[in-house]
Scaffold this motif. Structure first.
Motif, PDB file in Angstrom:
ATOM      1  N   UNK A  62       0.276  -0.936   0.052  1.00 48.23           N
ATOM      2  CA  UNK A  62      -0.325  -0.077   0.044  1.00 48.23           C
ATOM      3  C   UNK A  62       0.781   1.152   0.090  1.00 48.23           C
ATOM      4  N   UNK A  63       1.972   0.724   0.278  1.00 45.20           N
ATOM      5  CA  UNK A  63       2.945   2.218  -0.412  1.00 45.20           C
ATOM      6  C   UNK A  63       3.474   2.375  -1.139  1.00 45.20           C
ATOM      7  N   UNK A  64       3.818   3.196  -1.525  1.00 46.45           N
ATOM      8  CA  UNK A  64       3.365   5.069  -1.633  1.00 46.45           C
ATOM      9  C   UNK A  64       1.954   5.357  -1.448  1.00 46.45           C
ATOM     10  N   UNK A  65       1.625   5.481  -0.176  1.00 43.84           N
ATOM     11  CA  UNK A  65       0.383   5.936  -0.284  1.00 43.84           C
ATOM     12  C   UNK A  65      -0.476   7.032   0.315  1.00 43.84           C
ATOM     13  N   UNK A  66      -2.067   7.250   0.827  1.00 46.80           N
ATOM     14  CA  UNK A  66      -2.059   8.848   0.818  1.00 46.80           C
ATOM     15  C   UNK A  66      -3.192   8.667   2.077  1.00 46.80           C
ATOM     16  N   UNK A  67      -2.420   8.721   3.422  1.00 47.51           N
ATOM     17  CA  UNK A  67      -3.011   8.507   4.391  1.00 47.51           C
ATOM     18  C   UNK A  67      -3.716   9.686   5.097  1.00 47.51           C
ATOM     19  N   UNK A  68      -5.770   9.430   5.382  1.00 48.55           N
ATOM     20  CA  UNK A  68      -6.642   9.969   5.150  1.00 48.55           C
ATOM     21  C   UNK A  68      -7.078   9.778   6.130  1.00 48.55           C
ATOM     22  N   UNK A  69      -7.485  10.758   7.071  1.00 48.94           N
ATOM     23  CA  UNK A  69      -8.501  10.886   8.477  1.00 48.94           C
ATOM     24  C   UNK A  69     -10.169   9.971   8.089  1.00 48.94           C
ATOM     25  N   UNK A  70     -10.437   9.906   8.745  1.00 47.33           N
ATOM     26  CA  UNK A  70     -12.141   8.916   8.110  1.00 47.33           C
ATOM     27  C   UNK A  70     -12.854   9.953   7.942  1.00 47.33           C
ATOM     28  N   UNK A  71     -12.720  10.213   9.162  1.00 44.71           N
ATOM     29  CA  UNK A  71     -14.043  11.142   8.946  1.00 44.71           C
ATOM     30  C   UNK A  71     -13.024  13.040   9.139  1.00 44.71           C
ATOM     31  N   UNK A  72     -13.970  14.021   8.930  1.00 42.43           N
ATOM     32  CA  UNK A  72     -14.275  15.064   8.712  1.00 42.43           C
ATOM     33  C   UNK A  72     -13.327  15.748   7.901  1.00 42.43           C
ATOM     34  N   UNK A  73     -12.699  15.057   6.369  1.00 46.96           N
ATOM     35  CA  UNK A  73     -11.663  15.573   5.760  1.00 46.96           C
ATOM     36  C   UNK A  73     -12.410  16.290   4.005  1.00 46.96           C
ATOM     37  N   UNK A  74     -11.273  17.103   3.692  1.00 45.46           N
ATOM     38  CA  UNK A  74     -12.487  17.758   2.485  1.00 45.46           C
ATOM     39  C   UNK A  74     -11.906  18.608   2.325  1.00 45.46           C
ATOM     40  N   UNK A  75     -11.913  18.542   0.414  1.00 42.95           N
ATOM     41  CA  UNK A  75     -10.728  20.457   0.270  1.00 42.95           C
ATOM     42  C   UNK A  75      -9.539  19.266   0.589  1.00 42.95           C
ATOM     43  N   UNK A  76      -8.686  18.549   0.429  1.00 38.83           N
ATOM     44  CA  UNK A  76      -7.762  18.191   1.088  1.00 38.83           C
ATOM     45  C   UNK A  76      -7.079  17.853   1.788  1.00 38.83           C
ATOM     46  N   UNK A  77      -7.984  18.266   3.739  1.00 39.69           N
ATOM     47  CA  UNK A  77      -7.582  18.516   4.466  1.00 39.69           C
ATOM     48  C   UNK A  77      -7.295  17.632   5.144  1.00 39.69           C
TER      49      UNK A  77
END
Length: 390
Positions: free
Chosen positions: A144-159
């Protein structure tokens, strides 16, 4: 399906929206043009939607008294952003039609639940892993690497997103995000991005806008191009079918945007959903005979859904607050007179009090008889405004 589920709410009734941003404002304009009254629930006294609606309930989204007031005012309610508490939608649904349903919005609020839904629908998405504990972090597959780690909640517009190349960067990234629940997505070789907006009624009728080819900069949509041939026909048909499958799998009612990555090899993978009208669908205000906001009104009132038709090739430019600061740190209005001297330009500003960098202040729709003409005019407008060419 009960009689209340199929009851048509005719113009003259009041329609409500949770959220007072630009999507709520454009929904209110569409509803008012069709003869409806509108009510907005939003705590901000200067919210774009609140300032143009007949009623503005100025409370938080979980305020019981405010929700009760909105329910009393309205014949039906929708939402303009995905982070409104699903519990608020469920509470309103006890007394009037609400679309989309709280359950659908809850899935869109949680990337892990969202990914699981894609898998359930048989729609391909990027390989991923859910990380909620140190044990799950340690168990992540190196593939899975390289990858993008994203918060499961409250992410939008690249945040709420961090790019990670190694296990050490992954661990550091999870720490930086506060060790909250996250999803790690494998980074894929992207050719471009696209999206599809569908509208689905309570009776199961479903229609769609054309496939939208999108360019993002710094995680924020910058340009959308919509015309015949913007994607290969088979790819476009696959995207539309996948978007409809996602909506049907949710038993969704309302307007839904499904965003996709198109890989270098032509493969299509779904990225995320937005349970509302979407920035990439704004062109529909001037290039389609039914806009995404009219579709939103039709869905919540049980009016017939007709397949929208595109009458012009179009390019949409997102207008961020940075454009007000091209000549220094003092905000100055861009040269709209020069932009509007170009044929086929349609300016939509959101009525926000202050311009801020990276803040969505409006959009510019360019329509023309041919894709080349639309693109040429859009590039001229971009040069006037200080938007980088594309």
């Amino acid at each position: 399906m009960s009689a209340s589920d199929t009851h048509v709410i005719l113009p003259g009734a009041t329609l409500g929206v949770l959220g007072g941003g630009q999507l709520g404002r454009m929904f209110a304009h569409a509803a008012q043009a069709m003869g409806y009254f509108t009510a907005v629930l939003d705590p901000d006294a200067t919210s774009p939607a609140g300032r143009v609606s007949h009623h503005h309930v100025r409370t938080g989204y979980e305020d019981a008294q405010g929700l009760a007031e909105l329910a009393t005012l309205c014949a039906a309610v929708t939402t303009e952003f995905e982070n409104v508490p699903a519990a608020a939608l469920n509470r309103l649904a006890e007394s009037l039609p609400v679309s989309p349903a709280g359950a659908s919005v809850a899935i869109a609020q949680d990337r892990a639940a969202e990914k699981a839904h894609f898998v359930k629908c048989g729609v391909p998405c990027a390989p991923y892993a859910v990380i909620e504990t140190a044990a799950q972090l340690a168990a992540v597959n190196d593939a899975l690497l390289p990858g993008i780690l994203k918060t499961a909640r409250m992410g939008y517009d690249g945040k709420g997103q961090i790019r990670v190349k190694t296990r050490a960067e992954l661990a550091a990234g999870w720490d930086e995000l506060g060790q909250v629940a996250c999803v790690l997505e494998k980074m894929l070789p992207l050719a471009h991005e696209c999206s599809v907006i569908v509208a689905r009624g309570r009776n199961g009728d479903i229609v769609n806008l054309p496939v939208q080819r999108n360019l993002h900069r710094d995680g924020i949509l910058a340009v959308t191009e919509v015309y015949a041939g913007n994607l290969p026909a088979a790819q476009a048909e696959q995207a539309i079918a996948a978007a409809k499958s996602v909506a049907i799998g949710l038993d969704y009612v309302g307007v839904l945007c499904v965003e996709f990555f198109v890989l270098d090899n032509g493969q299509l993978v779904v990225n995320e959903i937005a349970p509302r009208p979407h920035n990439s669908g704004h062109y529909s205000q001037n290039a389609m005979d039914v806009s995404q906001f009219e579709l939103q009104v039709r869905c919540m009132t049980n009016l017939p859904l007709v397949q929208p038709r595109q009458h012009s090739a179009t390019v949409m430019l997102n207008l961020l607050g940075d454009l007000w600061f091209t000549q220094g740190e003092t905000a100055k209005s861009p040269a709209w007179d020069q932009v509007l001297a170009l044929p086929g330009t349609h300016l939509h500003l959101y009525g926000k009090v202050d311009a801020k960098r990276a803040r969505k202040m409006g959009h510019l729709n360019i329509t023309a008889a041919t894709p080349d003409q639309a693109r040429d005019t859009a590039l001229q407008a971009a040069a006037i405004l200080g938007i980088a060419p594309f």
